[in-house]
Structures are given as C-alpha cells and as structure tokens.
Design a protein around this motif. Structure first.
Motif, PDB file in Angstrom:
ATOM      1  N   ALA A   1      11.891   5.574  -5.693  1.00  0.00           N
ATOM      2  CA  ALA A   1      11.196   6.847  -5.871  1.00  0.00           C
ATOM      3  C   ALA A   1       9.886   6.881  -5.093  1.00  0.00           C
ATOM      4  O   ALA A   1       9.578   7.869  -4.411  1.00  0.00           O
ATOM      5  CB  ALA A   1      10.941   7.090  -7.356  1.00  0.00           C
ATOM      6  N   TYR A   2       9.113   5.799  -5.174  1.00  0.00           N
ATOM      7  CA  TYR A   2       7.855   5.774  -4.425  1.00  0.00           C
ATOM      8  C   TYR A   2       8.113   5.759  -2.925  1.00  0.00           C
ATOM      9  O   TYR A   2       7.394   6.415  -2.159  1.00  0.00           O
ATOM     10  CB  TYR A   2       7.001   4.578  -4.851  1.00  0.00           C
ATOM     11  CG  TYR A   2       6.264   4.828  -6.149  1.00  0.00           C
ATOM     12  CD1 TYR A   2       5.157   5.666  -6.189  1.00  0.00           C
ATOM     13  CD2 TYR A   2       6.698   4.264  -7.342  1.00  0.00           C
ATOM     14  CE1 TYR A   2       4.483   5.920  -7.372  1.00  0.00           C
ATOM     15  CE2 TYR A   2       6.038   4.521  -8.538  1.00  0.00           C
ATOM     16  CZ  TYR A   2       4.932   5.352  -8.545  1.00  0.00           C
ATOM     17  OH  TYR A   2       4.277   5.612  -9.721  1.00  0.00           O
TER      18      TYR A   2
ATOM     19  N   LEU B   1       6.835  16.758  -1.778  1.00  0.00           N
ATOM     20  CA  LEU B   1       7.971  16.331  -2.587  1.00  0.00           C
ATOM     21  C   LEU B   1       7.518  15.769  -3.929  1.00  0.00           C
ATOM     22  O   LEU B   1       6.536  15.037  -4.018  1.00  0.00           O
ATOM     23  CB  LEU B   1       8.769  15.252  -1.833  1.00  0.00           C
ATOM     24  CG  LEU B   1      10.109  14.834  -2.437  1.00  0.00           C
ATOM     25  CD1 LEU B   1      11.110  15.979  -2.356  1.00  0.00           C
ATOM     26  CD2 LEU B   1      10.653  13.595  -1.725  1.00  0.00           C
ATOM     27  N   VAL B   2       8.268  16.119  -4.978  1.00  0.00           N
ATOM     28  CA  VAL B   2       8.120  15.482  -6.283  1.00  0.00           C
ATOM     29  C   VAL B   2       9.413  14.719  -6.561  1.00  0.00           C
ATOM     30  O   VAL B   2      10.509  15.282  -6.435  1.00  0.00           O
ATOM     31  CB  VAL B   2       7.871  16.508  -7.403  1.00  0.00           C
ATOM     32  CG1 VAL B   2       7.745  15.801  -8.755  1.00  0.00           C
ATOM     33  CG2 VAL B   2       6.613  17.323  -7.115  1.00  0.00           C
TER      34      VAL B   2
ATOM     35  N   PRO C   1      -2.625  10.459  -2.722  1.00  0.00           N
ATOM     36  CA  PRO C   1      -2.443  11.836  -3.184  1.00  0.00           C
ATOM     37  C   PRO C   1      -2.658  12.880  -2.099  1.00  0.00           C
ATOM     38  O   PRO C   1      -2.302  14.041  -2.296  1.00  0.00           O
ATOM     39  CB  PRO C   1      -3.481  11.975  -4.301  1.00  0.00           C
ATOM     40  CG  PRO C   1      -4.521  10.951  -3.997  1.00  0.00           C
ATOM     41  CD  PRO C   1      -3.791   9.810  -3.344  1.00  0.00           C
ATOM     42  N   VAL C   2      -3.215  12.466  -0.963  1.00  0.00           N
ATOM     43  CA  VAL C   2      -3.428  13.417   0.133  1.00  0.00           C
ATOM     44  C   VAL C   2      -2.164  13.549   0.978  1.00  0.00           C
ATOM     45  O   VAL C   2      -1.674  14.659   1.222  1.00  0.00           O
ATOM     46  CB  VAL C   2      -4.618  12.984   1.007  1.00  0.00           C
ATOM     47  CG1 VAL C   2      -4.768  13.912   2.223  1.00  0.00           C
ATOM     48  CG2 VAL C   2      -5.898  12.963   0.183  1.00  0.00           C
ATOM     49  N   HIS C   3      -1.604  12.436   1.421  1.00  0.00           N
ATOM     50  CA  HIS C   3      -0.493  12.473   2.378  1.00  0.00           C
ATOM     51  C   HIS C   3       0.871  12.226   1.746  1.00  0.00           C
ATOM     52  O   HIS C   3       1.890  12.471   2.401  1.00  0.00           O
ATOM     53  CB  HIS C   3      -0.717  11.435   3.483  1.00  0.00           C
ATOM     54  CG  HIS C   3      -1.912  11.705   4.326  1.00  0.00           C
ATOM     55  ND1 HIS C   3      -3.097  11.018   4.182  1.00  0.00           N
ATOM     56  CD2 HIS C   3      -2.122  12.616   5.312  1.00  0.00           C
ATOM     57  CE1 HIS C   3      -3.979  11.466   5.061  1.00  0.00           C
ATOM     58  NE2 HIS C   3      -3.417  12.424   5.752  1.00  0.00           N
TER      59      HIS C   3
ATOM     60  N   ALA D   1       4.565  13.067  -5.017  1.00  0.00           N
ATOM     61  CA  ALA D   1       4.307  12.544  -6.357  1.00  0.00           C
ATOM     62  C   ALA D   1       5.580  11.972  -6.940  1.00  0.00           C
ATOM     63  O   ALA D   1       6.681  12.413  -6.626  1.00  0.00           O
ATOM     64  CB  ALA D   1       3.768  13.653  -7.261  1.00  0.00           C
ATOM     65  N   VAL D   2       5.398  10.964  -7.802  1.00  0.00           N
ATOM     66  CA  VAL D   2       6.495  10.399  -8.573  1.00  0.00           C
ATOM     67  C   VAL D   2       6.215  10.693 -10.043  1.00  0.00           C
ATOM     68  O   VAL D   2       5.124  10.415 -10.542  1.00  0.00           O
ATOM     69  CB  VAL D   2       6.624   8.884  -8.339  1.00  0.00           C
ATOM     70  CG1 VAL D   2       7.667   8.283  -9.281  1.00  0.00           C
ATOM     71  CG2 VAL D   2       7.000   8.605  -6.894  1.00  0.00           C
TER      72      VAL D   2
END
Length: 810
Positions: free
Chosen positions: A177-178, A187-188, A215-217, A220-221
C-alpha cells in the motif's frame, strides 16, 4: 429467521465489553436511503461470495438446492469475507461522494470471494471478462469458475480486476500500500490488514511506512485493521489484547485509530461510515497543511480498527457447535453439503436469508438501486488504472551510459568500483526523473555502503521523523528509501512498480534471501499477469546484489551466501534474468538493458570493491548483447582448436580465470587455452528452456563438445551443472565456485578455501587435459606449493601475498 437477516450479538465473537457500544451520535449518521443501499449491496456481495464457494448451478435459487447444484470439492474461505465486502461497500460510498482516486489492498489471505463478488457487482469484472456477464448466466459462470479447474484461484490474484496484492502469503499488505502511494499525490490506498496477517514480521515493520510517506508528493494510506478474532484454528493476538494495550500499540506506531465494533449490521453501517468520513477528512486536512501551509512535521495519519465477528451473517451453529464468531468459520462452514441433507438445507436457508429477490431481478441482474453508490468508470475499485499500472507506465528517460563509461586503453589496465560507476548513472536518472517522480531507489541502509551515494546529490533519503544536526542526506521529499527491513524495501518496490513506476532494490547479496518468498510471489504474479491480455506490462523488478560472497571476507561466514540465484532460476523462464557483469562498463550495459525492461525480475550481481576493467564500453555492450563471449585476446587458441576452455561468470571468478590463463601462458606456452566469459547466466540453458538460451550449435562452438571446460562460477557450482546438463559436452564441465567454506579472512584466502583460486584452476587444467598430468607434473607441484605458501603467509601476516595484491594482467 436466518443469521443473514438478524445478525444479533453473539458471545462467541469475543468482543470486549468496553468496545461493544457506539457513541449515540452514530446511530443515525446515514440517511435511511443510504443505509438501504449499503445494506443491499453488502447482502448481494455476501450472497455472491457464498455462491462462489458452494454452487455449481442454480445461482438464483430458482429451485430448491439439490446435491447436483453443489461443487464436488468445496474450496475457499468464508470467515474473512463479510468484513471485506463490508469495507468494499463503504469504500464505494466515499469514492462516489468525494470523487476519490482510490485503490484497495486486501491483506487477509484467501479473500478472493469477497473482492470478485464486488468487482462483478460494479461491472468491472464483466468488463474484462465479457463471458462472465452481469446477469444470471454470468453469475452461474462466476460461481462455477471459483476455485475450480480451469477457473480462478481463491486469492485476490492477478485475475481479479483492481488488485495489486494477492494476500495468499500474509504480511505484505501495508508495504504494498505504501509503495503504491509513493509519488501518487492524488491517490488514497485503503489497506485492509487481517488480524492473522498482523502477527507476521513483515506486517509488524510495515506499520512504519508512515515515517517515510511525504504528505506533499505522496498519496495517503488508510490502514483498516480488521479484527475478526481468529486465524485457521486459534485466536489472533491483536484481537485478544486489552483495548488500552491495542490502542497504545497503534498510537505508538504513529496512527490515530478510530474504532468500529459491533454485530448489528445497521449500527455498524452508521459507525463505519462516520469513521471513514472522519479519517478521510483528517487525511485531506493533513495534506492541505503540508501542501498549502508548509507544515513539515510528520503527520499522525488516521486508521480504522474494525471489529466484527468472523463469518458474520453465516451459520451460527453447525452440528451443534458454534461457527459464526469462532475459528470454525474460517474456511467452509458447511462441509458436507453434497452428502448431508441437513447441511444442504442449512446452506439454502443461509443463502435465502440474504433475500436474493431484493438483490437481483429475474434475469439475475443487480437491481439499479443496489448500485446507487457504485462509482463511475475508472473510479471503480475494480477499474482504477493505478491497479493496472502498465496503463500509466512511461518509459524512463534515455540512459546515456557513455557519459559514465570508464576508459579502458587495454584490458586490465585500470581498476574501478563497478557499483560506484553505476551510482553516477543512477544519479543522472534520479535527476532526469525529478519532476516526473517515477523512479526510486530502495535499500536496507546500504546505499552508501554499496557505493551508490552519488544519488544523494540530487535526491536525499526520504525521512519524516526528526532530523538532527549530525544527520546526513535526509530529506522530507527524498526518493531514496532506506529502512533496515528487506521486507519493506521489497514490498514498497513491488507496490511502486505495480502502480506504474520504476525502481531498483540494492542489497547485500547474502541477505536478499530474507525476501526470497516475496520474490517468489512477485514472479508468480508476473507470470499470471502476462497471460491476461487486459493486464498491461509493468516495469521490471531490478535487484542489484553487491557486497557479495567473495568480498565479505571482513564480515565473515554469516555474510557469505550467493544462493538467491539458485532459487530464482526455478521460476518462470519468461520472468527471470540473471546477469554477472565482469567489470564496470559491463555493469553499465546491463543497467541500460534492465532498468527500462518490462515484466521481468532482473538479478544483477556486481561487486563494490575495485576490480579490473576488461572491456571498453562498445565491447561491454556487445558482450551483454551476446551474453557469452570468447575473449580471444585473453587466450592462446587463436587460429587453432583449443586444448582447454577456461570460463568465468562473475567479477571475482573473471579475475581468477584471467590470472590462471596468464599462469598457463607462462608455464605451458604450447597449450591452446580459450577464455570464455558469461555475463547472462541464462544463456547456458537451451532455447527451449529459456528465451535467452543459446542454441546447441552456438554453445558447442563456444565451449566445444570434447574439450575440458574449467568453469569458475560466482555461486554454488552445481547450478552450472544443472543449467548445462543437457549439452553434448556437459561431461567435460568441471565447475569451481562457492562451496560453503567461509570465515573472516583475506579476499584471496576465501578463494583458496573454496578451491576457486587461480592456482587451483590452473591445476585443474593440468589434471583434465590429456597428457598434461605426466608432462606438466613439475608445474603442478609449483602451483600446489603456491597455495601452501599463501596459507602460511596469510596466517602470519594477515594479508594476501604481494604477488596477489600487486597482480596485473598483461
């Protein structure tokens, strides 16, 4: 009423009392129509999942179930399914409501029935498999094919649209996921972690991916820890932890957990919807703070802890024993359906309890109201292009290896550290992809140790924790990822590649074994994916194995193991490539070939210590293209048939073969010696066993059919015998390599201990060439004495003989 209709509290579920009630504000979080849609979708998905496990025919229960409607072999796993379908239904809701770009990773093993059912409901399954249409006929096909010969497996395998993660081997969901989220800012990734999976080592370190998520580039997971309480036959550790201890653990991992617990479906729907909205609002706020307000403190990302009964909505009791909420729900709750009328009746009650007429029309099509929250087009979880990463893949910028080539005025005239030379090329590649952000370098704290540190000039090491004044090269936006967990490095890279990007994993050779099982799973994924026309090719998984067996003399026996190649050559020949470049320019040529390749696992073994430069760039490129070359400038067989072939595969073996050739030229000038170098190991196989295989005519021309071949190989010698056993001249092959003799010693002593030193190779020639055993006996004695001299010297002085340390080729 059946369990599917009521789902009342069940003491066997093991729900802690302190978590059993919801906050009152969640009881009416959703409107009546929203609850209706979620409930009907969830029931439909569960119905389809049960049908896949059990039914061969009669998919809509148009007639009473009979034994002939049941599969002869009941395979699949029910226990985790209702939790997975529940999460999928709620993901549909938030994607549609928020316009999210989202994929999901299903960690619980054998979760196939759930995801296949949901993909069929949202239409993405029928889109790639038109014969499995979204109607009664397609439903019958859907049921029949599951865990059935000629059908699909029980996992969320490559055949399942929307998947980048199989889940059959546990522990890798968070790492995948990461990896998918890195450099995917919109993408989440919803990562469902099973509580059995959560007991594995890889998953335990996987929680630390949030310390590397920019968190900029990055995207999220959202981890969703699903606690249903049981594995195959035992309770799970996390499900039995006291609430305070579990909460402390997850907060210690850097998350803000949101808890949803219960057995009443409607209350769970309200609470889970509230939890998703709370978490997604938090994610959006954290990203906004970093991207718009300049926040540079590591976020505490939210996660959901979902506690529901194992086998929820399934049979409460079978043969007088509790099932729902226990370990007995793990696989097939009703195992005797074909032979036991009671089980058959119970199955029919279970399936009819979902009220299929409210879910599907007379033709078996889902009622439109049931699909009201399903996203459109590529927003569907089964259709998102990030889960079919080849659709998004771009070729890397052209690699100008000539800029990094080392000058070679004559063979052996100079020395370079091959991986340091490669580091310059990787620096250029990192620079040229800085705006695109689709190439990353992964490694377990060894990038600089492996001489690749030049990349730090253009990209630091990704890091979201505190940075101290003594730290070097750390960056909140870095694209070099180092964590002392080979599992995470491998999982991150796999997730990164499967979502359409490029990368390289650098590791000490001996410890790449830690991820052998993961590499095995990825090879299987690629094999199956190539057979699916709708799966687009992805970038290859590239390993650089360095700090290898022959130069781990300082770390000793524990760091000496070249066996990863032995395992991987067992995999699908379309997938595996193994390269052993003999020098720096050859490594550049191999890099150019592998970095922009597709659907491969490329294993490149190259040293980081100074080694001789044998080939200029043009020669190196041609050598890599050929895979096997006769180095006529190194031998003495020009214009005549050789008496013996000296062959090498690997950088240190190449040096020893060259030194042996020089010894033979000096000691036995009349002997015709051919020197052969193998850079592409798969060339040794016949072409019917590997796409790179050398045909018999070419193989015989290089190695001959009747002359002894003394082969110095980088790894375990029997692999060369295995690769060549079908060749006409195989009986003439005599292979030297690593034979599990090692310690903390000098570089040359490692070779002597394993009988792959230049003196032993030259002695092998004397032993194998007819007639030399008698005529060259004095030469052989001198060579043997050299080995004895070496041993006495190295024990006395702690370093190799001067003639070894100062040896040069001429």
């Amino acid at each position: 009423m059946s369990a599917a209709e009521t789902a009342q509290p069940n003491e066997a579920a093991g729900t802690p009392a302190e978590e059993s009630a919801y906050p009152s504000e969640h009881t009416d979080y959703l409107s009546e129509s929203e609850i209706s849609v979620l409930s009907r979708y969830w029931r439909a998905a569960n119905y389809l999942a049960v049908g896949q496990i059990y039914l061969l025919d009669n998919p809509l229960l148009g007639e009473p179930l009979a034994p002939e409607h049941i599969k002869p072999r009941l395979l699949g796993h029910w226990g985790t399914t209702p939790g997975l379908t529940l999460v999928y239904a709620h993901l549909n809701r938030v994607i549609s409501a928020r316009g999210l770009d989202m994929i999901h990773v299903t960690g619980p093993g054998h979760g196939g029935p759930a995801t296949v059912a949901c993909c069929w409901l949202d239409g993405s399954y029928s889109q790639v498999y038109p014969d499995v249409s979204r109607d009664g006929a397609g439903m019958a096909r859907l049921f029949q094919q599951f865990s059935f010969p000629g059908g699909i497996p029980s996992h969320v395998a490559p055949e399942v649209p929307g998947s980048i993660h199989e889940g059959g081997e546990l522990g890798y969901s968070l790492a995948h996921a990461y990896g998918a989220a890195f450099d995917n800012p919109s993408l989440v990734v919803a990562a469902i972690v099973g509580d059995g999976e959560a007991e594995t080592g890889p998953l335990a370190t996987g929680w630390h991916g949030n310390k590397f998520l920019d968190p900029v580039h990055d995207g999220a997971v959202l981890p969703i820890l699903h606690l249903n309480g049981y594995k195959i036959a035992n309770p799970t550790v996390l499900a039995r932890l006291p609430q305070e201890e579990l909460d402390a653990l997850l907060r210690g991992y850097g998350h803000e957990p949101v808890y949803v617990t219960g057995e009443d479906p409607e209350r769970v729907h309200h609470a889970l919807a509230a939890a998703f909205d709370r978490c997604l609002d938090r994610i959006a706020a954290l990203q906004r703070a970093a991207r718009e307000e300049g926040a540079d403190v590591r976020p505490r990302w939210p996660m959901i802890v979902l506690r529901t009964p194992k086998g929820w909505t399934g049979p409460r009791e079978v043969d007088g024993k509790p099932v729902e909420g226990t370990w007995r729900a793990h696989q097939v709750p009703l195992s005797g359906v074909r032979d036991d009328p009671g089980h058959l009746a119970q199955l029919e009650e279970w399936m009819r309890g979902y009220r299929p007429s409210e879910l599907f029309d007379a033709q078996g099509r889902p009622w439109p109201e049931l699909l009201a929250q399903v996203p459109d087009g590529e927003r569907r979880l089964g259709s998102n292009p990030h889960a079919n990463g080849g659709r998004l893949l771009r070729s890397l910028p052209a690699l100008d290896i000539a800029r990094h080539a080392v000058p070679v005025p004559s063979p052996g005239a100079g020395q370079h550290e091959p991986t340091r030379v490669l580091g310059g090329l990787l620096r250029e590649l990192m620079r040229d992809t800085a705006e695109r952000r689709d190439f990353r370098l992964f490694g377990p704290d060894e990038t600089a140790s492996n001489r690749l540190q030049e990349v730090y000039e253009v990209s630091g090491k990704g890091w979201q924790e505190e940075v101290l004044g003594t730290d070097e090269d750390l960056s909140r936006h870095g694209r070099v990822l180092e964590m002392l967990s080979e599992h995470n490095c491998q999982g991150w890279l796999e997730g990164y590649l499967l979502t359409g990007r490029h990368g390289l994993f650098s590791s000490y050779e001996a410890f790449i074994h830690i991820v052998t099982s993961m590499a095995n799973q990825h090879a299987k994924w690629l094999k199956v994916s190539r057979e699916l026309p709708w799966r687009m090719p992805v970038s290859s998984l590239n390993y650089l194995l360095t700090s290898h067996v022959w130069r781990q003399d300082h770390n000793g026996f524990s760091h000496q193991d070249p066996g990863f190649v032995d395992h991987m050559v067992n995999k699908d020949p379309e997938t595996i490539r193994v390269y052993l470049p003999p020098d720096a320019n050859s490594l550049l040529a191999v890099a150019a070939r592998t970095l922009d390749s597709r659907d491969r696992i490329n294993i490149v073994v190259a040293g980081k210590q100074p080694s001789f430069d044998w080939l200029d760039l043009d020669e190196a490129v041609h050598h890599v293209e050929r895979g096997v070359s006769v180095w006529d400038w190194a031998g003495t067989d020009t214009g005549r048939a050789p008496d013996v072939v000296l062959a090498a595969a690997g950088d240190v073996p190449t040096t020893e073969v060259m030194a042996a050739a020089k010894l033979l030229r000096e000691e036995l000038p009349g002997l015709a010696v051919r020197v052969v170098n193998v850079v592409d190991l798969m060339r040794l196989l016949p072409p019917d066993q590997h796409p790179h295989g050398l045909n018999d005519r070419g193989f015989d021309a290089v190695f001959t059919t009747d002359k002894p071949v003394i082969f110095a190989y980088h790894g375990y010698p029997w692999l060369i015998h295995r690769l060549t056993y079908r060749r006409r001249g195989h009986d003439n092959f005599h292979v030297r390599g690593y034979k599990e003799e090692g310690t903390t010693t000098t570089p040359f002593d490692m070779l002597v201990l394993n009988d792959m030193d230049r003196y032993r190779l030259a002695m092998d020639v004397i032993d194998r060439v007819p007639g030399l055993a008698l005529t060259a006996i004095s030469v052989r004695q001198r060579l043997k004495d050299k080995r004895a001299d070496h041993r006495a010297y190295v024990v006395r002085e702690g370093q190799d003989l001067p003639e070894i340390r100062e040896w040069t080729w001429s």
